[in-house]
Scaffold this motif. Sequence first.
Motif, PDB file in Angstrom:
ATOM      1  N   SER A 147       0.858  -1.179   0.000  1.00  0.00           N
ATOM      2  CA  SER A 147       0.000   0.000   0.000  1.00  0.00           C
ATOM      3  C   SER A 147       0.893   1.227   0.000  1.00  0.00           C
ATOM      4  N   ALA A 148       0.287   2.375  -0.202  1.00  0.00           N
ATOM      5  CA  ALA A 148       1.052   3.617  -0.271  1.00  0.00           C
ATOM      6  C   ALA A 148       1.547   4.042   1.107  1.00  0.00           C
ATOM      7  N   PHE A 149       2.760   4.581   1.141  1.00  0.00           N
ATOM      8  CA  PHE A 149       3.349   5.113   2.379  1.00  0.00           C
ATOM      9  C   PHE A 149       2.929   6.578   2.524  1.00  0.00           C
ATOM     10  N   ASN A 150       2.534   6.967   3.739  1.00  0.00           N
ATOM     11  CA  ASN A 150       2.051   8.332   3.983  1.00  0.00           C
ATOM     12  C   ASN A 150       0.941   8.705   2.998  1.00  0.00           C
ATOM     13  N   MET A 151      -0.171   7.981   3.071  1.00  0.00           N
ATOM     14  CA  MET A 151      -1.279   8.184   2.146  1.00  0.00           C
ATOM     15  C   MET A 151      -1.870   9.589   2.263  1.00  0.00           C
ATOM     16  N   ASN A 152      -2.221  10.161   1.112  1.00  0.00           N
ATOM     17  CA  ASN A 152      -2.921  11.442   1.113  1.00  0.00           C
ATOM     18  C   ASN A 152      -4.399  11.215   1.416  1.00  0.00           C
ATOM     19  N   ARG A 153      -5.173  12.288   1.443  1.00  0.00           N
ATOM     20  CA  ARG A 153      -6.579  12.178   1.822  1.00  0.00           C
ATOM     21  C   ARG A 153      -7.366  11.287   0.872  1.00  0.00           C
ATOM     22  N   LEU A 203     -12.451 -15.323   4.651  1.00  0.00           N
ATOM     23  CA  LEU A 203     -12.889 -16.555   3.996  1.00  0.00           C
ATOM     24  C   LEU A 203     -11.885 -17.690   4.125  1.00  0.00           C
ATOM     25  N   VAL A 204     -10.629 -17.374   4.474  1.00  0.00           N
ATOM     26  CA  VAL A 204      -9.614 -18.423   4.616  1.00  0.00           C
ATOM     27  C   VAL A 204      -9.009 -18.433   6.023  1.00  0.00           C
ATOM     28  N   ALA A 205      -9.687 -17.782   6.965  1.00  0.00           N
ATOM     29  CA  ALA A 205      -9.302 -17.792   8.379  1.00  0.00           C
ATOM     30  C   ALA A 205      -7.883 -17.277   8.606  1.00  0.00           C
ATOM     31  N   ILE A 206      -7.504 -16.236   7.869  1.00  0.00           N
ATOM     32  CA  ILE A 206      -6.193 -15.611   8.074  1.00  0.00           C
ATOM     33  C   ILE A 206      -6.340 -14.484   9.091  1.00  0.00           C
ATOM     34  N   ASP A 207      -5.440 -14.459  10.078  1.00  0.00           N
ATOM     35  CA  ASP A 207      -5.515 -13.467  11.149  1.00  0.00           C
ATOM     36  C   ASP A 207      -4.570 -12.291  10.943  1.00  0.00           C
ATOM     37  N   THR A 208      -3.498 -12.491  10.146  1.00  0.00           N
ATOM     38  CA  THR A 208      -2.446 -11.474  10.060  1.00  0.00           C
ATOM     39  C   THR A 208      -2.135 -11.110   8.619  1.00  0.00           C
ATOM     40  N   ILE A 209      -1.997  -9.814   8.370  1.00  0.00           N
ATOM     41  CA  ILE A 209      -1.579  -9.302   7.063  1.00  0.00           C
ATOM     42  C   ILE A 209      -0.320  -8.466   7.271  1.00  0.00           C
ATOM     43  N   TYR A 210       0.717  -8.750   6.488  1.00  0.00           N
ATOM     44  CA  TYR A 210       1.928  -7.929   6.501  1.00  0.00           C
ATOM     45  C   TYR A 210       1.874  -6.997   5.292  1.00  0.00           C
ATOM     46  N   VAL A 211       1.956  -5.708   5.560  1.00  0.00           N
ATOM     47  CA  VAL A 211       1.770  -4.702   4.514  1.00  0.00           C
ATOM     48  C   VAL A 211       3.075  -3.948   4.280  1.00  0.00           C
ATOM     49  N   GLY A 212       3.557  -3.978   3.041  1.00  0.00           N
ATOM     50  CA  GLY A 212       4.721  -3.188   2.664  1.00  0.00           C
ATOM     51  C   GLY A 212       4.276  -1.803   2.228  1.00  0.00           C
ATOM     52  N   LEU A 213       4.653  -0.799   2.982  1.00  0.00           N
ATOM     53  CA  LEU A 213       4.279   0.573   2.658  1.00  0.00           C
ATOM     54  C   LEU A 213       5.348   1.164   1.746  1.00  0.00           C
TER      55      LEU A 213
END
Length: 226
Positions: free
Chosen positions: A102-108, A128-138
Motif C-alpha cells: 500500500s502507499a506510504f504516507n497516504m494522502n486524503r 474466507l480463509v481464516a487468516i488473522d495477520t496481514i503484513y503490509v509493505g508501505l
Amino acid sequence: MAKEETPEQQWENENMSKKQLDMCSWGFKFEQYLTSAQAQGKPITNVPVNEAEEFMGVYRVNLAGIGILYGAELDCVDSLEPVDFNDPKVLDSLNFVELKTSAFNMNRHQMRSFDSYKSANWWSQSFLVAIDTIYVGLRDAKGLVQKIDEIDVRTLNHNKPWNSSAMAWFLEQFLRNLKKLLVTINDPFAVVQVTFQDKRAHYEVLRGPEHQILPDWYRDLLKATT
C-alpha cells in the motif's frame, strides 16, 4: 462459480498504464523479498518473479447451514519448521498469512479509498480463509518499501464506512437466493449469471453450450464417482 469480466473491466485491464502495471509487479516482488522456499531460509531476490505462480488452498465450510466448497490463493506460511504441503493433516494446522502493499504516507484521497474499498477487500479475502495477520509493505512513489506493518485482520473494520457483519450477512443471503434459484431451475446445464447493480444482485438464467462453465470431462468424472 467463475468470475467474468464486464466490458468496462476488460477495457480497463487492456489499457492499464505502465505505472499501473509496475504497481502490480511491485506486489509480486514484495512477496519474493518476504518469503523463502524453506523454513528459516533466505529469500532469493536476484531472479525474475514468476507472476503466474501461485499456491491454492481448497476450503470446505458451513456458513449458516450452507455448505460451501471454494479455492483461494494463499501467499505464505509463518513457520519456523519445515512444512510438508502434501500432508492434509499438516495443512489444517498451518498459520497462513497474507502479504499486501500500500502507499506510504497516504494522502486524503488514498486514505478514503483504503477505508472504503481496499480494507474491505483485504478483510473479506482473509475472513474466507481464516487468516488473522496481514503484513503490509508501505511503498513510496518509486515502489521502494519504507516500512512493513503487521495488521490484525480483526481490526480492519474499526472506524470504517463498511460493516463486517453486514458483509457476512449479504454473502449468506446471496448464497441462499442462488441455491433456491438453482433448485427451482433443476437443470444441470443451465448457468445463472449474477450482476451487481445499485447494491443489489441480479440473476439471469442462461441456457446453451456457449454459456457452459463446467467442461464435459468434469461432468463425466462426477458421473463415474457417484
